[in-house]
Scaffold this active site. Structure first.
Site, PDB file in Angstrom:
ATOM      1  N   LYS A  14       2.018  -1.458  12.488  1.00 27.35           N
ATOM      2  CA  LYS A  14       3.191  -0.601  12.680  1.00 27.35           C
ATOM      3  C   LYS A  14       2.822   0.874  12.488  1.00 27.35           C
ATOM      4  O   LYS A  14       3.175   1.712  13.318  1.00 27.35           O
ATOM      5  CB  LYS A  14       4.316  -0.974  11.695  1.00 27.35           C
ATOM      6  CG  LYS A  14       4.768  -2.432  11.789  1.00 27.35           C
ATOM      7  CD  LYS A  14       5.913  -2.733  10.839  1.00 27.35           C
ATOM      8  CE  LYS A  14       5.566  -2.594   9.366  1.00 27.35           C
ATOM      9  NZ  LYS A  14       4.670  -3.634   8.840  1.00 27.35           N
ATOM     10  N   ARG A  89      13.851  -3.975   6.274  1.00 28.22           N
ATOM     11  CA  ARG A  89      13.030  -5.106   5.842  1.00 28.22           C
ATOM     12  C   ARG A  89      13.860  -6.212   5.205  1.00 28.22           C
ATOM     13  O   ARG A  89      13.300  -7.232   4.805  1.00 28.22           O
ATOM     14  CB  ARG A  89      11.995  -4.619   4.810  1.00 28.22           C
ATOM     15  CG  ARG A  89      10.592  -4.378   5.392  1.00 28.22           C
ATOM     16  CD  ARG A  89       9.773  -3.762   4.277  1.00 28.22           C
ATOM     17  NE  ARG A  89       8.362  -3.976   4.374  1.00 28.22           N
ATOM     18  CZ  ARG A  89       7.488  -3.079   4.828  1.00 28.22           C
ATOM     19  NH1 ARG A  89       7.900  -1.937   5.323  1.00 28.22           N
ATOM     20  NH2 ARG A  89       6.190  -3.337   4.793  1.00 28.22           N
ATOM     21  N   ARG A 128      -8.876  -2.469   5.076  1.00 23.60           N
ATOM     22  CA  ARG A 128      -8.317  -1.146   4.774  1.00 23.60           C
ATOM     23  C   ARG A 128      -8.452  -0.853   3.286  1.00 23.60           C
ATOM     24  O   ARG A 128      -8.686   0.286   2.887  1.00 23.60           O
ATOM     25  CB  ARG A 128      -6.851  -1.088   5.202  1.00 23.60           C
ATOM     26  CG  ARG A 128      -6.233   0.278   4.950  1.00 23.60           C
ATOM     27  CD  ARG A 128      -4.871   0.435   5.575  1.00 23.60           C
ATOM     28  NE  ARG A 128      -3.886  -0.410   4.923  1.00 23.60           N
ATOM     29  CZ  ARG A 128      -2.613  -0.530   5.332  1.00 23.60           C
ATOM     30  NH1 ARG A 128      -2.212   0.114   6.408  1.00 23.60           N
ATOM     31  NH2 ARG A 128      -1.769  -1.305   4.691  1.00 23.60           N
ATOM     32  N   ARG A 134      -5.348   2.330  -1.440  1.00 25.12           N
ATOM     33  CA  ARG A 134      -4.001   1.783  -1.666  1.00 25.12           C
ATOM     34  C   ARG A 134      -4.081   0.579  -2.588  1.00 25.12           C
ATOM     35  O   ARG A 134      -4.761  -0.402  -2.287  1.00 25.12           O
ATOM     36  CB  ARG A 134      -3.362   1.386  -0.325  1.00 25.12           C
ATOM     37  CG  ARG A 134      -2.607   2.529   0.300  1.00 25.12           C
ATOM     38  CD  ARG A 134      -1.984   2.146   1.606  1.00 25.12           C
ATOM     39  NE  ARG A 134      -1.043   1.023   1.518  1.00 25.12           N
ATOM     40  CZ  ARG A 134      -0.259   0.664   2.511  1.00 25.12           C
ATOM     41  NH1 ARG A 134      -0.282   1.339   3.645  1.00 25.12           N
ATOM     42  NH2 ARG A 134       0.552  -0.363   2.379  1.00 25.12           N
ATOM     43  N   ARG A 146       2.780  -9.943  -0.340  1.00 18.59           N
ATOM     44  CA  ARG A 146       3.473  -9.100   0.649  1.00 18.59           C
ATOM     45  C   ARG A 146       3.832  -9.920   1.884  1.00 18.59           C
ATOM     46  O   ARG A 146       4.917  -9.779   2.434  1.00 18.59           O
ATOM     47  CB  ARG A 146       2.582  -7.916   1.044  1.00 18.59           C
ATOM     48  CG  ARG A 146       2.475  -6.893  -0.059  1.00 18.59           C
ATOM     49  CD  ARG A 146       1.302  -5.966   0.130  1.00 18.59           C
ATOM     50  NE  ARG A 146       1.385  -5.160   1.332  1.00 18.59           N
ATOM     51  CZ  ARG A 146       0.363  -4.461   1.811  1.00 18.59           C
ATOM     52  NH1 ARG A 146      -0.804  -4.479   1.195  1.00 18.59           N
ATOM     53  NH2 ARG A 146       0.515  -3.738   2.892  1.00 18.59           N
TER      54      ARG A 146
HETATM   55  P1  B4P Z   1      -1.071  -0.573   9.620  1.00 18.36           P
HETATM   56  O1  B4P Z   1      -0.698  -0.041  10.957  1.00 18.36           O
HETATM   57  O2  B4P Z   1      -1.321   0.455   8.585  1.00 18.36           O
HETATM   58  O3  B4P Z   1      -0.054  -1.615   9.028  1.00 18.36           O
HETATM   59  P2  B4P Z   1       1.476  -1.568   8.690  1.00 18.36           P
HETATM   60  O4  B4P Z   1       2.064  -2.647   9.515  1.00 18.36           O
HETATM   61  O5  B4P Z   1       2.056  -0.195   8.858  1.00 18.36           O
HETATM   62  O6  B4P Z   1       1.404  -1.889   7.124  1.00 18.36           O
HETATM   63  P3  B4P Z   1       2.302  -2.110   5.837  1.00 18.36           P
HETATM   64  O7  B4P Z   1       3.419  -3.061   6.135  1.00 18.36           O
HETATM   65  O8  B4P Z   1       1.318  -2.489   4.800  1.00 18.36           O
HETATM   66  O9  B4P Z   1       2.852  -0.778   5.357  1.00 18.36           O
HETATM   67  P4  B4P Z   1       4.149  -0.166   4.709  1.00 18.36           P
HETATM   68  O10 B4P Z   1       3.664   1.181   4.374  1.00 18.36           O
HETATM   69  O11 B4P Z   1       5.308  -0.286   5.656  1.00 18.36           O
HETATM   70  O12 B4P Z   1      -2.341  -1.473   9.852  1.00 18.36           O
HETATM   71  C1  B4P Z   1      -3.054  -2.113   8.816  1.00 18.36           C
HETATM   72  C2  B4P Z   1      -4.545  -2.071   9.070  1.00 18.36           C
HETATM   73  O13 B4P Z   1      -4.866  -2.754  10.279  1.00 18.36           O
HETATM   74  C3  B4P Z   1      -5.101  -0.659   9.214  1.00 18.36           C
HETATM   75  O14 B4P Z   1      -6.287  -0.559   8.481  1.00 18.36           O
HETATM   76  C4  B4P Z   1      -5.391  -0.515  10.712  1.00 18.36           C
HETATM   77  O15 B4P Z   1      -6.491   0.317  10.972  1.00 18.36           O
HETATM   78  C5  B4P Z   1      -5.686  -1.953  11.124  1.00 18.36           C
HETATM   79  N1  B4P Z   1      -5.285  -2.224  12.501  1.00 18.36           N
HETATM   80  C6  B4P Z   1      -4.130  -1.804  13.100  1.00 18.36           C
HETATM   81  N2  B4P Z   1      -4.093  -2.250  14.370  1.00 18.36           N
HETATM   82  C7  B4P Z   1      -5.243  -2.988  14.569  1.00 18.36           C
HETATM   83  C8  B4P Z   1      -5.770  -3.726  15.678  1.00 18.36           C
HETATM   84  N3  B4P Z   1      -5.144  -3.802  16.855  1.00 18.36           N
HETATM   85  N4  B4P Z   1      -6.948  -4.374  15.513  1.00 18.36           N
HETATM   86  C9  B4P Z   1      -7.599  -4.325  14.323  1.00 18.36           C
HETATM   87  N5  B4P Z   1      -7.159  -3.630  13.243  1.00 18.36           N
HETATM   88  C10 B4P Z   1      -5.988  -2.977  13.363  1.00 18.36           C
HETATM   89  O16 B4P Z   1       4.567  -0.979   3.378  1.00 18.36           O
HETATM   90  C11 B4P Z   1       3.899  -0.909   2.136  1.00 18.36           C
HETATM   91  C12 B4P Z   1       4.798  -1.365   0.966  1.00 18.36           C
HETATM   92  O17 B4P Z   1       5.899  -0.407   0.791  1.00 18.36           O
HETATM   93  C13 B4P Z   1       5.530  -2.701   1.105  1.00 18.36           C
HETATM   94  O18 B4P Z   1       4.721  -3.795   0.701  1.00 18.36           O
HETATM   95  C14 B4P Z   1       6.761  -2.496   0.163  1.00 18.36           C
HETATM   96  O19 B4P Z   1       6.430  -2.712  -1.180  1.00 18.36           O
HETATM   97  C15 B4P Z   1       7.116  -1.038   0.345  1.00 18.36           C
HETATM   98  N6  B4P Z   1       8.169  -0.825   1.361  1.00 18.36           N
HETATM   99  C16 B4P Z   1       8.017  -0.148   2.531  1.00 18.36           C
HETATM  100  N7  B4P Z   1       9.167  -0.140   3.242  1.00 18.36           N
HETATM  101  C17 B4P Z   1      10.071  -0.875   2.521  1.00 18.36           C
HETATM  102  C18 B4P Z   1      11.430  -1.263   2.743  1.00 18.36           C
HETATM  103  N8  B4P Z   1      12.082  -0.923   3.864  1.00 18.36           N
HETATM  104  N9  B4P Z   1      12.064  -1.993   1.793  1.00 18.36           N
HETATM  105  C19 B4P Z   1      11.433  -2.345   0.666  1.00 18.36           C
HETATM  106  N10 B4P Z   1      10.140  -2.027   0.398  1.00 18.36           N
HETATM  107  C20 B4P Z   1       9.459  -1.293   1.306  1.00 18.36           C
END
Ligand code: B4P
Length: 193
Positions: A14, A89, A128, A134, A146
């Protein structure tokens, strides 16, 4: 305004895809994960509270996240649209978002979900964790918590948008550019002409 939600489990890409989408479409990016990490790095009371949940891989309480989104919507009035990344979420967050947008005579135009297998998610997040600093990426148990939170509380949110005929599913495995092209096609189909 054209508002989209980028949906999917932790590590589905995302954040990665949002960066590219905002550069292309000029949406205002609202990532609750980024907003929370910024609060943590500034050591605000909200950040200190949120950190306790994030370090364990748990969702931060709804009222905290909804309050953050509400003020972000208020302080960004003249935008072409919002890209919500990592929000909503929970069912309660989805209802709150509908109400906040309704007050502004706005709506969600599409919810686009990235589909990725659990093993690929764990692999990406551990990788990552080697460089991101992180705390929620380093420990496999926290990563699995998670993903568990996602299945239990977040995945059902997709039904909210399916019922409204706004849900779209895109394969989230493959090269970053291929996935970006697939997301762009779905957005282009729905953008007002
Ligand atoms: P990202 O792109 O960083 O993943 P994400 O889906 O954004 O991650 P996440 O859900 O952890 O983050 P958030 O900050 O929302 O990709 C991950 C990795 O994969 C990277 O290293 C990237 O390089 C790699 N990658 C991406 N695409 C790829 C591909 N095609 N091929 C190979 N590798 C690839 O959440 C973090 C925490 O914040 C949650 O656990 C929760 O505690 C809290 N939080 C956030 N929003 C919340 C909400 N609305 N309600 C309650 N808690 C919340």
């Amino acid at each position: 305004m054209f508002n989209i939600i980028l949906f999917g489990p932790p590590g589905s890409g995302k954040g990665t895809q949002s960066e590219k989408l905002i550069a292309k479409y000029n949406f205002k990016h609202l990532s609750t994960g980024d907003l929370l990490r910024s609060e943590i790095s500034r050591k605000t009371p909200l950040g200190l509270e949120a950190k306790k949940f994030m370090d364990k891989g748990q969702l931060v309480p709804d009222e905290v996240v909804i309050g953050m989104i509400s003020s972000a919507l208020d302080s960004n009035r003249d935008v072409v649209g919002f890209l919500f990344d990592g929000f909503p979420r929970t069912a309660q967050q989805a209802d709150a978002l509908d109400k906040l947008l309704e007050l502004k005579k706005q709506t969600i135009n599409a919810m686009i979900a990235l589909d990725v297998t659990e093993e690929e998610l764990v692999k990406r997040l551990k990788k990552r964790g080697e460089t991101s600093g992180r705390s929620d990426d380093v420990n496999e148990q926290v990563i699995r918590t998670r993903i568990g939170e996602y299945h239990q509380k977040t995945a059902p949110v997709a039904d909210h948008y399916k019922k409204a005929n706004k849900a779209v599913f895109v394969k989230g495995e493959g090269s970053i550019d291929t996935i970006f092209d697939a997301l762009s096609r779905e957005i282009d189909k729905r953008l007002p002409k």
